[in-house]
Design an enzyme around this catalytic site. Structure first.
Site, PDB file in Angstrom:
ATOM      1  N   MET A  30      -5.998  -0.835   2.338  1.00  0.00           N
ATOM      2  CA  MET A  30      -5.317  -0.222   1.170  1.00  0.00           C
ATOM      3  C   MET A  30      -6.009  -0.173   0.411  1.00  0.00           C
ATOM      4  O   MET A  30      -5.579  -0.469  -1.117  1.00  0.00           O
ATOM      5  CB  MET A  30      -3.623  -0.852   1.084  1.00  0.00           C
ATOM      6  N   HIS A  34     -12.847  -6.741  -0.534  1.00  0.00           N
ATOM      7  CA  HIS A  34     -13.387  -8.078  -0.679  1.00  0.00           C
ATOM      8  C   HIS A  34     -13.844  -8.003   0.624  1.00  0.00           C
ATOM      9  O   HIS A  34     -14.084  -7.303   1.876  1.00  0.00           O
ATOM     10  CB  HIS A  34     -12.166  -9.314  -0.560  1.00  0.00           C
ATOM     11  N   HIS A  37     -12.663  -7.968   4.119  1.00  0.00           N
ATOM     12  CA  HIS A  37     -12.731  -5.748   4.749  1.00  0.00           C
ATOM     13  C   HIS A  37     -14.488  -5.830   4.982  1.00  0.00           C
ATOM     14  O   HIS A  37     -14.446  -5.159   6.136  1.00  0.00           O
ATOM     15  CB  HIS A  37     -12.660  -4.964   3.655  1.00  0.00           C
ATOM     16  N   GLN A  61       6.035  -0.159   3.541  1.00  0.00           N
ATOM     17  CA  GLN A  61       5.668  -1.482   3.902  1.00  0.00           C
ATOM     18  C   GLN A  61       5.423  -2.243   2.727  1.00  0.00           C
ATOM     19  O   GLN A  61       5.694  -3.535   2.949  1.00  0.00           O
ATOM     20  CB  GLN A  61       4.223  -1.583   4.737  1.00  0.00           C
ATOM     21  N   VAL A 176     -11.883 -14.511   6.524  1.00  0.00           N
ATOM     22  CA  VAL A 176     -13.210 -14.924   5.385  1.00  0.00           C
ATOM     23  C   VAL A 176     -12.413 -15.534   4.634  1.00  0.00           C
ATOM     24  O   VAL A 176     -11.731 -15.448   3.382  1.00  0.00           O
ATOM     25  CB  VAL A 176     -13.976 -14.086   5.273  1.00  0.00           C
ATOM     26  N   ARG A 187      -5.173  -9.835  -3.246  1.00  0.00           N
ATOM     27  CA  ARG A 187      -3.966  -9.648  -4.501  1.00  0.00           C
ATOM     28  C   ARG A 187      -5.108 -10.898  -5.375  1.00  0.00           C
ATOM     29  O   ARG A 187      -4.421 -11.971  -6.234  1.00  0.00           O
ATOM     30  CB  ARG A 187      -2.893 -10.789  -3.522  1.00  0.00           C
TER      31      ARG A 187
HETATM   32  O1  PAF Z   1      -3.622  -5.554   6.429  1.00  0.00           O
HETATM   33  C1  PAF Z   1      -3.521  -4.029   4.949  1.00  0.00           C
HETATM   34  O2  PAF Z   1      -3.864  -3.755   4.790  1.00  0.00           O
HETATM   35  C2  PAF Z   1      -2.663  -2.389   5.334  1.00  0.00           C
HETATM   36  O3  PAF Z   1      -1.457  -3.437   6.422  1.00  0.00           O
HETATM   37  C3  PAF Z   1      -2.537  -2.219   6.463  1.00  0.00           C
HETATM   38  C4  PAF Z   1      -2.831  -2.334   7.662  1.00  0.00           C
HETATM   39  C5  PAF Z   1      -4.291  -1.105   5.981  1.00  0.00           C
HETATM   40  C6  PAF Z   1      -1.469  -1.254   6.671  1.00  0.00           C
HETATM   41  O4  PAF Z   1      -1.278  -0.288   5.764  1.00  0.00           O
END
Ligand code: PAF
Length: 281
Positions: A30, A34, A37, A61, A176, A187
Site C-alpha cells: 500500500m 520501508h 518491503h 480493508q 524487519v 505507520r
Molecule cells: O500488507 C499490506 O500492505 C496490505 O494488506 C496488502 C497485502 C498490500 C493488501 O492491500
C-alpha cells in the site's frame, strides 16, 4: 521501471510474460515503503524474472475512514525506492479501476479471521482477501511475497490461496526491525519521538515472552499478563489484545506445548501498531 494503471493492460503484460516463459513475482504493497518491503523486493528479484510491485491503498480493508485518511502516502518516494530495489513493473491502479461501479464480489476467509485483527477491525480481512485475490488474477504471479509482521494476514492469504486453488506460491519473510527492536511499519512515521519510545514496549514484551518460554515457563496466561504489565507501564499505550496462540489456527492457548505465536496490537497515542513473535523461532 514501467508503471501500469489499467488492470486489463497489466493482465495482457502478465499473459505475454508467461507465454515467454518468464517467472513473475509480486510484492503487494500500500506504498509508504520501508526496509521491510525492500527485503520482500530483494527476495522477489532473486527468485523471479520479472518483479512486480503493486501499489494500492485498498479502501476496502480500512474499517475506519479516519484510518484510511491518516494512512501515509508518498508516491514519488515509493517509486524511487522501488526502482532502486530493482522492481521492473509497478501496478498502481486507481480505486475506480479496482472497484468500479457495480462491483459486488468479495472473498471471505471464515475461521482464521474471527479473532485478533479480525475482531478489532471488522471487515479488514474481507478487504485484504478480496484485493489480494484480485491482484493475483490481474498480475498472475508465480510467487507473492508477504511479511511476517502481518502474521494473521499471511495465514489468511495462504488459506485463501489453498481454498480457491489460486496458482501462486505465498512466500512469508521475517519481520524487519530497527536496531532498537521496533518492527518496521508504514505507520511508524506517524509516531512522535515520545511515542516511538513508548512503542518499544511492544518488542520488550515479546522479548520477555521469549525469555520466559526459554526459561521453561509453560503457563501462557502468566506470560501474557507479564507482557501486558510491560506495555501498560507506558502511559501512551493502550492494548487492543495480547495473546498466546496456536501458530496455525490462531486459537488462544493456556499451556505452551510446542511452537506458539505471541501476537499483539497496541495503540500508541493515535497510532495502532501490531507485532508478533513465533517461539521458538
Ligand atoms: O500488507 C499490506 O500492505 C496490505 O494488506 C496488502 C497485502 C498490500 C493488501 O492491500
Amino acid at each position: 521501471m514501467e508503471i501500469v494503471e489499467q488492470p486489463e493492460l497489466m493482465q495482457d503484460l502478465a499473459d505475454r510474460l508467461r507465454r515467454e516463459g518468464k517467472q513473475i513475482g509480486l510484492v503487494p504493497t500500500m506504498g509508504a515503503l520501508h526496509d521491510g518491503h525492500l527485503s520482500l523486493m530483494r527476495r522477489c528479484r532473486s527468485e523471479n524474472d520479472t518483479s512486480v510491485m503493486s501499489l494500492f491503498v485498498n479502501p476496502l480493508q480500512f474499517n475506519q475512514k479516519s484510518d484510511l485518511a491518516a494512512y501515509p502516502r508518498d508516491l514519488e518516494g515509493d517509486l524511487k525506492k522501488a526502482e532502486a530495489a530493482g522492481v521492473d513493473l509497478v501496478f498502481a491502479p486507481t480505486e475506480q479501476a479496482m472497484y468500479p461501479e457495480g462491483f459486488q464480489t468479495f472473498v471471505t476467509v471464515e475461521e482464521l479471521t474471527r479473532r485478533w485483527e479480525g475482531e478489532f477491525r471488522p471487515g479488514h480481512f474481507r478487504g485484504v482477501a478480496t484485493v489480494v485475490a484480485k491482484l493475483c488474477t490481474i498480475v498472475k504471479p508465480h510467487r507473492a511475497y508477504f511479511g511476517q509482521k502481518d502474521y494473521q494476514q499471511a495465514l489468511v492469504v495462504e488459506r485463501m490461496v489453498r481454498d480457491l486453488y489460486l496458482d501462486v506460491e505465498i512466500v512469508v519473510m521475517p519481520i524487519v526491525r530497527d536496531p532498537d527492536g521496533l518492527a518496521l511499519s508504514s505507520r511508524n512515521v506517524n509516531l512522535s519521538i515520545e511515542e516511538r519510545k513508548a512503542a518499544l514496549s511492544l518488542h520488550r514484551s515479546l522479548a520477555f515472552a521469549e525469555e520466559r518460554v526459554r526459561a521453561g515457563e509453560r503457563d501462557a496466561k502468566a506470560i501474557v499478563e507479564g507482557m501486558r504489565r510491560i506495555i501498560e507501564r507506558e502511559p501512551l499505550a493502550r492494548v487492543d489484545y495480547i495473546a498466546c496462540c496456536h501458530p496455525e489456527t490462531l486459537e488462544p492457548l493456556d499451556r505452551i506445548g510446542g511452537r506458539v505465536l505471541f501476537t499483539l496490537a497496541v495503540w500508541i497515542g493515535k497510532t495502532r501498531l501490531i507485532d508478533n513473535a513465533l517461539i521458538p523461532r
